[in-house]
Design a protein around this motif. Structure first.
Motif, short mmCIF file in Angstrom:
data_model
loop_
_atom_site.label_atom_id
_atom_site.label_comp_id
_atom_site.label_asym_id
_atom_site.label_seq_id
_atom_site.Cartn_x
_atom_site.Cartn_y
_atom_site.Cartn_z
N GLY A 130 0.16 19.73 -93.12
CA GLY A 130 0.55 21.08 -93.51
C GLY A 130 1.71 21.63 -92.70
O GLY A 130 2.27 20.96 -91.82
N PRO A 131 2.10 22.87 -92.98
CA PRO A 131 3.28 23.47 -92.34
C PRO A 131 3.18 23.61 -90.83
O PRO A 131 4.20 23.68 -90.15
CB PRO A 131 3.36 24.85 -93.01
CG PRO A 131 2.62 24.71 -94.30
CD PRO A 131 1.51 23.73 -94.01
N LYS A 132 1.95 23.67 -90.29
CA LYS A 132 1.79 23.84 -88.84
C LYS A 132 1.78 22.51 -88.07
O LYS A 132 1.64 22.52 -86.85
CB LYS A 132 0.50 24.60 -88.54
CG LYS A 132 0.57 26.08 -88.90
CD LYS A 132 -0.78 26.75 -88.73
CE LYS A 132 -1.32 26.65 -87.33
NZ LYS A 132 -2.62 27.34 -87.17
N ALA A 133 1.92 21.40 -88.76
CA ALA A 133 1.82 20.09 -88.11
C ALA A 133 2.76 19.93 -86.92
O ALA A 133 2.34 19.45 -85.86
CB ALA A 133 2.04 18.98 -89.13
N PRO A 134 4.06 20.31 -87.02
CA PRO A 134 4.94 20.15 -85.84
C PRO A 134 4.48 20.98 -84.65
O PRO A 134 4.59 20.55 -83.50
CB PRO A 134 6.30 20.64 -86.36
CG PRO A 134 6.22 20.56 -87.84
CD PRO A 134 4.79 20.84 -88.18
N ILE A 135 3.94 22.17 -84.92
CA ILE A 135 3.46 23.02 -83.84
C ILE A 135 2.23 22.41 -83.18
O ILE A 135 2.11 22.41 -81.94
CB ILE A 135 3.13 24.43 -84.38
CG1 ILE A 135 4.40 25.06 -84.97
CG2 ILE A 135 2.55 25.32 -83.28
CD1 ILE A 135 4.16 26.35 -85.73
N ARG A 156 -0.56 19.75 -78.54
CA ARG A 156 -1.27 18.62 -77.93
C ARG A 156 -0.52 18.09 -76.71
O ARG A 156 -1.13 17.71 -75.71
CB ARG A 156 -1.48 17.51 -78.96
CG ARG A 156 -2.67 17.74 -79.87
CD ARG A 156 -3.03 16.49 -80.64
NE ARG A 156 -1.96 16.13 -81.58
CZ ARG A 156 -1.83 16.67 -82.79
NH1 ARG A 156 -2.68 17.58 -83.21
NH2 ARG A 156 -0.86 16.30 -83.59
N ALA A 157 0.80 18.09 -76.80
CA ALA A 157 1.60 17.63 -75.65
C ALA A 157 1.42 18.57 -74.46
O ALA A 157 1.29 18.13 -73.31
CB ALA A 157 3.07 17.55 -76.05
#
Length: 220
Positions: A162-167, A172-173
């Motif tokens: 979904g749209p929040k995947a990059p965030i 997690r990092a």
């Protein structure tokens, strides 16, 4: 290990700052198996600063923690005024009292903005970094999140989708660095959503709000 998730939004509920902290909390290992990976199970405390003073009980939590994660919205390229007042109060407390253990506290920042580009939060993160420089705390690094105005409507039932995947990948990092008490460079990310569609949705949103309050778009 004690980690304080600090919501620095002036909104009492349903803020993007609160949502980002909830996502970060899911990234922090809480099971015994995950805790063995980092050698110790983290104790996660959640609190908020909605006003311009720091209550005594929150002050004690912060000064006895190993790490703070400050999540807040972008206000005129900086931090919300009430949060700045709280940081000044914390600075004063650190200067007046002997808190040798506080000098090892790691500070991480998550600043979200309504702009599409996360880099818009660069100055706000630098303010947090300067606060650490002045107080002797350790700046762990920060994340500038673009598209914050739409996060509440972008929840996905599956991580990394979904749209929040990059965030979520960036959170997690950060979680990994927090658990190992490590630093990272300030990073910037936006939603995986076309910029022109995000802008269209924002335009529709404020028009709906003005009508809901008995006015017309031309009144603005």
């Amino acid at each position: 290990m004690k980690i304080v998730l600090l919501n620095g939004s002036p909104k009492y509920k349903n803020s993007s700052s609160e949502l980002l902290l909830a996502d970060l909390k899911r990234c922090l290992p809480e099971s015994a198996e995950a805790a063995e990976t980092v050698g110790r199970k983290p104790e996660i405390l959640e609190t908020a600063l909605h006003h311009e003073t720091v209550p005594a009980e929150i002050m004690d939590k912060l000064l006895s923690a190993d790490a703070w994660v400050i999540s807040c919205p972008l206000y005129v390229d900086g931090l919300p005024g009430h949060l700045l007042s709280c940081l000044l109060q914390l600075e004063d407390a650190l200067r007046k009292k002997e808190h040798p253990e506080a000098r090892r506290i790691f500070i991480y920042g998550i600043v979200n903005c309504g702009f599409y580009e996360g880099i818009q939060a660069e100055t706000a993160l630098e303010i947090l970094e300067n606060f650490c420089e002045k107080t002797g705390l350790i700046w762990g690094g920060g994340l500038g999140v673009g598209g914050g105005g739409g996060l509440a409507m972008m929840n996905s039932p599956k991580p990394e989708k979904g749209p929040k995947a990059p965030i979520e990948r960036e959170l997690r990092a950060i979680a990994e660095r927090i658990l190992h008490q490590q630093t990272l460079e300030n990073r910037y990310v936006s939603v995986a959503f076309p910029r022109f569609l995000y802008k269209m949705a924002a335009q529709m949103g404020w028009r709906q709000l003005i009508r809901a309050n008995g006015k017309r778009a031309r009144d603005l």
